[in-house]
Write an enzyme that holds these catalytic residues in place. Sequence first.
Site, PDB file in Angstrom:
ATOM      1  N   ASP A 141      42.646   5.717  37.501  1.00 53.88           N
ATOM      2  CA  ASP A 141      43.181   4.380  37.743  1.00 53.88           C
ATOM      3  C   ASP A 141      42.434   3.330  36.923  1.00 53.88           C
ATOM      4  O   ASP A 141      41.403   3.619  36.307  1.00 53.88           O
ATOM      5  CB  ASP A 141      43.123   4.039  39.240  1.00 53.88           C
ATOM      6  N   ASN A 151      39.350   3.911  53.752  1.00 52.36           N
ATOM      7  CA  ASN A 151      40.660   3.983  54.411  1.00 52.36           C
ATOM      8  C   ASN A 151      41.430   5.248  54.026  1.00 52.36           C
ATOM      9  O   ASN A 151      42.615   5.362  54.304  1.00 52.36           O
ATOM     10  CB  ASN A 151      41.490   2.734  54.065  1.00 52.36           C
ATOM     11  N   HIS A 180      42.044   6.354  50.961  1.00 53.89           N
ATOM     12  CA  HIS A 180      42.804   6.359  49.698  1.00 53.89           C
ATOM     13  C   HIS A 180      42.195   7.335  48.691  1.00 53.89           C
ATOM     14  O   HIS A 180      41.013   7.661  48.757  1.00 53.89           O
ATOM     15  CB  HIS A 180      42.947   4.942  49.111  1.00 53.89           C
ATOM     16  N   GLU A 184      46.824   3.572  48.441  1.00 54.35           N
ATOM     17  CA  GLU A 184      46.403   3.059  49.736  1.00 54.35           C
ATOM     18  C   GLU A 184      47.258   3.675  50.859  1.00 54.35           C
ATOM     19  O   GLU A 184      48.307   4.285  50.582  1.00 54.35           O
ATOM     20  CB  GLU A 184      46.544   1.525  49.729  1.00 54.35           C
TER      21      GLU A 184
HETATM   22  P1  PGA Z   1      33.251   4.770  46.140  1.00 58.20           P
HETATM   23  O1  PGA Z   1      34.831   4.620  46.130  1.00 58.20           O
HETATM   24  O2  PGA Z   1      32.928   6.022  45.403  1.00 58.20           O
HETATM   25  O3  PGA Z   1      32.763   3.532  45.428  1.00 58.20           O
HETATM   26  O4  PGA Z   1      32.844   4.812  47.560  1.00 58.20           O
HETATM   27  C1  PGA Z   1      35.611   5.735  46.363  1.00 58.20           C
HETATM   28  C2  PGA Z   1      37.050   5.323  46.354  1.00 58.20           C
HETATM   29  O5  PGA Z   1      37.356   4.159  46.659  1.00 58.20           O
HETATM   30  O6  PGA Z   1      37.890   6.180  46.053  1.00 58.20           O
END
Ligand code: PGA
Length: 243
Positions: A67, A135, A137, A142
């Site tokens: 992404d 959450n 995702h 999301e």
């Molecule tokens: P993080 O994010 O590794 O910064 O915790 C993971 C994500 O949002 O997929």
Amino acid sequence: MKIIRVKDYDELSRVAADIMIEAVKENPEITLGLATGGSPVQMYKNLVEDHKENQTSYKGVKSYNLDEYIGLPQTHEQTYYTFMHKNLFDHIDIDEKNVHLPDGSVEDVKAEADRYEAMLKDTVIDLQLLGIGTNGHIGFNEPGSSFEGLTDVVSLTPETIEANARYFEGNEDLVPTEAISMGVGSIMNAKKVLLIASGANKAEAIKWMVEGEISEELPASALRNHDDVIVVVDEDAASLLTK
Ligand code: PGA
């Protein structure tokens, strides 16, 4: 879904790096799906160290990132383009022409998402690295994202914006509200998936992903329908698992 439980972030980063390095050694022309965020930072450091010490080569490796934020110039310090170069690509021998990320700085972001998905259709990701949001995702898909979804323009939830504000001077107003993200369906096409999660703030999402209902309300739960997934979790992220 194979779960590997480790003690802490350090061990997680070592175990995940070993899996990646073995995969690259086994297939020097491997196609990797790569992820950004806090979770893989130490793992990438380990890959760089291994490249320097053991000369593991990425010359034939191709990579596709999950992404990218929309609306930042590509060289902004918080784009995933910059993250990947700073944390990995600038320190290994990967060929820049084999590196792929969606470009969120272009005017027609929908066309860019379609271009990216068309590229993915022509390739097979052998090993897809994933983090997981608090959450649930994966990528920027999301809660509520379709399990069949392909690369698209997506909106970030307030929870994700809050979680990512730490990279934008702690100011939620500076966090882009949209991104281009591979869809859950694009991710599910990978041959193998490696998901890493560290810290107590991931415990609920991990519990749901591993033990809860398979539902689009928790995008990562789609991975239970994939037949080759390795999840590496540290003690804190695994703390709510019952088994
Ligand atoms: P993080 O994010 O590794 O910064 O915790 C993971 C994500 O949002 O997929």
